[in-house]
Design an enzyme around this catalytic site. Sequence first.
Site, short mmCIF file in Angstrom:
data_model
loop_
_atom_site.label_atom_id
_atom_site.label_comp_id
_atom_site.label_asym_id
_atom_site.label_seq_id
_atom_site.Cartn_x
_atom_site.Cartn_y
_atom_site.Cartn_z
N ARG A 162 0.83 -1.21 0.00
CA ARG A 162 0.00 0.00 0.00
C ARG A 162 0.87 1.26 0.00
O ARG A 162 0.53 2.27 -0.62
CB ARG A 162 -0.92 0.01 1.22
CG ARG A 162 -2.08 -0.97 1.12
CD ARG A 162 -2.73 -1.20 2.47
NE ARG A 162 -3.07 0.06 3.10
CZ ARG A 162 -3.10 0.24 4.43
NH1 ARG A 162 -2.81 -0.74 5.24
NH2 ARG A 162 -3.43 1.41 4.93
N SER A 213 -6.13 -3.45 8.90
CA SER A 213 -4.72 -3.60 9.28
C SER A 213 -4.55 -3.47 10.79
O SER A 213 -3.94 -4.32 11.44
CB SER A 213 -3.88 -2.54 8.56
OG SER A 213 -2.54 -2.57 9.00
#
Length: 433
Positions: free
Chosen positions: A168, A183
């Site tokens: 990311r 996350s």
Amino acid sequence: MRMVDLIEKKRNGLELAKDEIEFIIEGYTNGNIPDYQMSALAMAIYFNDMTEEERANFTKAMVDSGDKIDLSAIEGIKVDKHSTGGVGDTTTLVLAPLVAAVGVPVAKMSGRGLGHTGGTIDKLEAVPGFHVEIDKDEFIELVNKNKIAVIGQSGNLTPADKKLYGLRDVTATVNSIPLIASSIMSKKIAAGADAIVLDVKTGAGAFMTEVEKAEELARAMVKIGKNVGRNTMAVISDMSQPLGFAIGNALEVKEAVDTLRGEGPEDLEELCLTLGSFMVMLAKKADTKEEARQMLLDVMKNGEAIDTFKTFLRAQGGDETVIDDLSKLPTAKHEIPFIAEKDGYVSEIKANEVGIAAMLLGAGRATKESEIDLAVGIVLHKKVGDEVESGETIATLHSNQETVDEVLKKLDGAYTISSVKVAAPPLVYKEIM
């Protein structure tokens, strides 16, 4: 099942099924799905979002991608606290012994910091002898005996998240609420907590600079927690200016000790009481926030909170006598004043700039390989709303470098002094249950 079909499905705004998400996470973790395909999926999620069920399934799949910590041998309800990070964020050092002192088990897995200052472990290692190298059995035994222990993070916790996090960062998909929320929550759930209290920061020194985005993230994480069976609450707190006065590892330990004695900065104490009250409630030690808060105030006043901190340090090899003699903590060679150049009122302190200034002194890590100087940092003497006079010291640099021109310049850019008095920002914006 083919990854290309699932990318297309998400690209078209459709919902991924539980088995499809499990296929994606398992395949990406074991290397069967390449980075370029996962990048395409992350971008599709960035633009098309995820439903609540998708977010929960995505989080659970990442939890199942690696080790899970079993804390069932620890008596009572285990409540974990997570902060999205900030400058001078000393809350864990205060909260852990504070809530343990009222009987809430604190089984904390922590890491080392990468950024402005060290992480919780770095800060605790400012206490001579303290260590987190204990095995799981000793960790559980210490929590059952003392209600508190801290251990380093497992190397194989949520490996899917580790891979995706790195991806990311280089594909412009960091700022995706479902990806951020899953996350954070995957790591907390894998760490074995029964319930979770989230401190979501907002302001110039936070990841989410806007209150509205911070609230969106907080609500997403609370829903994920509840959807996977973890009672979860969140507080949205200010990080437009540093929390408390101290930024730096040993300096923050000193501030934590003062706070546990009821003599710390007002904002740090208040935030710890707010977060701690939620932790006590989730652990079912109190029925209301007011009852929980009074319990915490009582152990601060009668000395049980500071005694619990001493017991915790001693049990993990630390010299608990530093609590009564703070001069035993690492001390910098130089104390350099940062002087106000005009009369007025502090109208802004850019938390991120103060954090960078502390890192330039050596208080934090620019890279994983950087060495932290536990003694150095910055102590603020004025916060937003305070009056200052020309020539007055508004912050003190604790440095082992004689030349700190760059740091002083950074601080000069962080502070704004105006002729009109401004109100300090609210400490807590919202509580989400």
